[in-house]
Design an enzyme around this catalytic site. Structure first.
Site, PDB file in Angstrom:
ATOM      1  CB  VAL A  39      -0.968   0.038   1.201  1.00 28.70           C
ATOM      2  CG1 VAL A  39      -2.055  -0.999   1.043  1.00 28.70           C
ATOM      3  CG2 VAL A  39      -0.229  -0.128   2.519  1.00 28.70           C
ATOM      4  CE1 TYR A  99      -1.587  -0.860  14.948  1.00 32.43           C
ATOM      5  CE2 TYR A  99      -2.364  -0.433  17.184  1.00 32.43           C
ATOM      6  CZ  TYR A  99      -2.610  -0.841  15.883  1.00 32.43           C
ATOM      7  OH  TYR A  99      -3.881  -1.224  15.513  1.00 32.43           O
TER       8      TYR A  99
END
Length: 252
Positions: A58, A159
């Protein structure tokens, strides 16, 4: 947005939330393209729901362009759902020294840069579509963040930072794209039954399963997929990040 007959692109479609979303969209009549680096998962997805699949990264423009081309060949591309993501855990200073900078950069590259890459390229395609009645909507880009963006735990700096970035781009993107009838919405899931969770030790899984207040269980991927359909159906949902977490607030 009417789902039946449109083309929809879902990233991270090889497993978990992305796979469930791709299947739900296909069941609702969308012509779905699933994108993932997990070729085995994509093969299984295609067998289950007939989705067209594209293996790709992506964060690479050429790979996303290929997936968008595949979707546009099936119908008007009016929906892009960003589910691709990774969730490595590492302390800022651990037993082996300082946090690996390359790991931090990779997490941002997949989760944040990959999301923005899809958003910008999908929006460019959607702007060329005819608007739909009654509001002149051309498309919807739906991103996936995490409650870790607000409740990040120890070991989640990379994250949490990447998902906070996804939340941060949601409103300015929605405001900019409003003039062309493109909505941008983000879902921030809590704890869900996904392969990401299954990879944790049993003790960690047990502790995690005990956290959600009500319902006192982990979310199911198909519930995430139903929320995607609900957002698509309601044009007033725009520029927002929706926590989807059973009232959970993660402890440190």
């Amino acid at each position: 947005m009417e789902i039946d007959g449109i083309a929809a692109l879902v990233t991270g479609a090889g497993s978990g939330l992305g796979a469930a979303t791709a299947e739900a969209l296909a069941a609702a009549g969308a012509r779905v393209v699933g994108m993932d680096l997990n070729a085995e998962g994509l093969t299984a997805l295609a067998a289950r729901c007939g989705a067209t699949t594209v293996a790709g990264d992506v964060a690479k423009e050429a790979h996303v362009a290929t997936a968008l081309d595949a979707a546009a060949a099936l119908g008007p591309l009016r929906l892009a759902v960003n589910c691709a993501g990774i969730a490595p855990a590492a302390r800022i200073v651990g037993r082996n020294g300082a946090h690996d900078l390359a790991l931090f950069e990779r997490t941002l590259r997949v989760n944040l840069t990959g999301t923005f890459n899809m958003l910008r390229l999908a929006a460019q395609r959607m702007q060329a579509l005819d608007p739909t009645a009654p509001d002149g909507e051309r498309g919807l880009i739906l991103n996936t963040a995490s409650i870790a963006a607000e409740d990040g735990q120890v070991g989640q700096c990379a994250y949490a930072a990447s998902k906070a970035g996804v939340i941060g781009l949601t409103l300015p993107a929605a405001r900019e794209l409003a003039k062309t009838g493109i909505r941008v919405v983000t879902i921030a899931p809590g704890l869900f039954e996904t392969p990401m969770l299954a990879g944790l030790p049993d003790a960690a899984q047990a502790a995690i399963r005990a956290l959600p207040p009500f319902p006192a269980r982990l979310g199911r991927p198909e519930e995430f997929a139903r929320l995607v359909l609900a957002i698509a159906a309601n044009p007033l949902l725009n520029g927002s990040t929706l926590r989807f977490d059973s009232a959970l607030r993660l402890p440190p």
